[in-house]
Design an enzyme around this catalytic site. Structure first.
Site, PDB file in Angstrom:
ATOM      1  N   SER A 176     -80.842  19.497 -45.921  1.00 59.71           N
ATOM      2  CA  SER A 176     -81.146  19.522 -47.359  1.00 59.71           C
ATOM      3  C   SER A 176     -79.925  19.353 -48.250  1.00 59.71           C
ATOM      4  O   SER A 176     -80.052  18.995 -49.409  1.00 59.71           O
ATOM      5  CB  SER A 176     -81.872  20.829 -47.713  1.00 59.71           C
ATOM      6  OG  SER A 176     -81.105  21.954 -47.342  1.00 59.71           O
TER       7      SER A 176
ATOM      8  N   ASN B  22     -77.169  21.183 -37.069  1.00 58.90           N
ATOM      9  CA  ASN B  22     -76.179  21.333 -38.143  1.00 58.90           C
ATOM     10  C   ASN B  22     -76.399  22.586 -39.003  1.00 58.90           C
ATOM     11  O   ASN B  22     -75.448  23.083 -39.604  1.00 58.90           O
ATOM     12  CB  ASN B  22     -76.218  20.072 -39.016  1.00 58.90           C
ATOM     13  CG  ASN B  22     -75.550  20.290 -40.352  1.00 58.90           C
ATOM     14  OD1 ASN B  22     -74.325  20.253 -40.468  1.00 58.90           O
ATOM     15  ND2 ASN B  22     -76.336  20.570 -41.382  1.00 58.90           N
TER      16      ASN B  22
ATOM     17  N   TYR C 234     -69.368  34.750 -37.538  1.00 59.40           N
ATOM     18  CA  TYR C 234     -69.485  33.279 -37.627  1.00 59.40           C
ATOM     19  C   TYR C 234     -68.703  32.601 -36.496  1.00 59.40           C
ATOM     20  O   TYR C 234     -69.210  31.690 -35.829  1.00 59.40           O
ATOM     21  CB  TYR C 234     -68.955  32.848 -38.998  1.00 59.40           C
ATOM     22  CG  TYR C 234     -68.993  31.368 -39.283  1.00 59.40           C
ATOM     23  CD1 TYR C 234     -70.175  30.716 -39.584  1.00 59.40           C
ATOM     24  CD2 TYR C 234     -67.813  30.619 -39.281  1.00 59.40           C
ATOM     25  CE1 TYR C 234     -70.193  29.359 -39.876  1.00 59.40           C
ATOM     26  CE2 TYR C 234     -67.819  29.267 -39.569  1.00 59.40           C
ATOM     27  CZ  TYR C 234     -69.015  28.636 -39.866  1.00 59.40           C
ATOM     28  OH  TYR C 234     -69.031  27.290 -40.149  1.00 59.40           O
TER      29      TYR C 234
ATOM     30  N   ILE D 257     -64.443  21.842 -45.298  1.00 66.93           N
ATOM     31  CA  ILE D 257     -65.220  20.784 -45.968  1.00 66.93           C
ATOM     32  C   ILE D 257     -65.804  21.337 -47.268  1.00 66.93           C
ATOM     33  O   ILE D 257     -66.382  22.433 -47.265  1.00 66.93           O
ATOM     34  CB  ILE D 257     -66.379  20.296 -45.055  1.00 66.93           C
ATOM     35  CG1 ILE D 257     -65.867  19.960 -43.636  1.00 66.93           C
ATOM     36  CG2 ILE D 257     -67.103  19.114 -45.672  1.00 66.93           C
ATOM     37  CD1 ILE D 257     -64.830  18.871 -43.551  1.00 66.93           C
TER      38      ILE D 257
END
Ligand code: NDP
Length: 247
Positions: free
Chosen positions: A15, A90, A155, A188
């Site tokens: 999305s 992803n 994470y 990123i």
């Protein structure tokens, strides 16, 4: 550029951010793309953009933590889109905190989405891919899964786990013509990193030999390559796409 004509790709976390860029790039290479995330409206926007550029995409809202829903979605994609050749795991979340302050729920959240969610999708696609004796699975991990990071134990553990999953699946599925690789982005600019202070961003930039933060469009071509016919002799690898930050 590599050709993915007649291939169907499923991208989770499609999305926004990196997943959106990957979906557009796979479509530009000729693949039809099944767009997965929890938010239908945003997926519909990506679908509209792909359609506008002359490609084909379908929207499948799904929480990848729900193994039953994932299995149903994968079945529907294969049936409605004419097969399933490429999976890009992803979708990801962060719940940053120092270990001494991390709640059990914050520990579990990245593991449930980033690792178990990826496992749910990987497991669901193995049957159709094994049947057709061709498949490409690309897991989006992180440089943090390789190096570790203070404040991101949950994470980093999920992303390191994803590298272990990648290698194990690569060994299990190789004989059926399925490759499994990981792409590890560096820093990123997306929603995920939008909250970081200018000071941290500057410090990050200083640690990147190529001298700039990455964009989603820096990651997408690596995924297209690993999804291609030409990458068929590469499996179990983790490709760092980080401007040279970790070497
Ligand atoms: P964003 O936060 O911009 O996007 C995350 C995506 O994951 C969204 O599409 C979101 O959609 C989806 N998602 C989250 N949870 C679920 C779920 N349970 N089920 C289905 N979809 C879900 O992240 P980025 O684009 O920055 O990151 C993409 C991937 O790249 C992640 O795995 C991330 O860990 C990794 N990465 C990112 C880096 C960066 O610097 N940005 C660096 C290294 C790795 P929705 O909310 O609609 O469900």
């Amino acid at each position: 550029m590599f050709q993915l004509k007649d291939k169907v790709a499923l991208v989770t976390g499609a999305s926004r951010g990196i997943g959106r860029a990957i979906s557009l790039a796979l479509s530009a290479a000729g693949a039809a793309v099944a767009l997965i995330s929890r938010t239908k409206d945003m997926l519909a926007e990506v679908q509209a953009e792909i359609t506008r550029r002359g490609g084909r995409a379908e929207v499948y809202p799904c929480d990848i933590q729900d193994a039953v829903k994932v299995a149903e979605t994968v079945k529907a994609v294969a049936l409605e889109m004419g097969g399933l050749h490429i999976l890009v795991n992803n979708a990801g979340v962060t719940r940053d905190n120092l270990i001494m302050r991390m709640s059990a729920a914050d520990w579990a959240a990245p593991l449930n989405t980033n690792l178990t969610g990826a496992f749910n999708c990987l497991k669901a696609v193995t049957r159709p891919m094994m049947k057709q004796r061709w498949g490409r699975i690309i897991n989006i991990t992180s440089v943090v899964g390789v190096t570790g990071n203070a404040g991101q134990a949950n994470y980093a553990a999920s992303k390191a786990g994803l590298i272990g999953l990648t290698k194990s699946a690569a060994k299990e599925l190789a004989s059926r013509g399925i490759t499994v690789n990981a792409v590890a982005p560096g820093y990123i600019t997306t929603d995920m990193t939008a909250g970081l202070t200018e000071e941290i961003k500057l410090k990050m930039t200083e640690s990147i030999p190529l001298g700039r933060l990455g964009t989603p469009d820096d990651i997408a071509p690596a995924v297209v390559f690993l999804a291609s016919e030409e990458a068929g002799y590469i499996s179990g690898q983790t490709l760092l796409v980080d401007g040279g930050m970790v070497m």
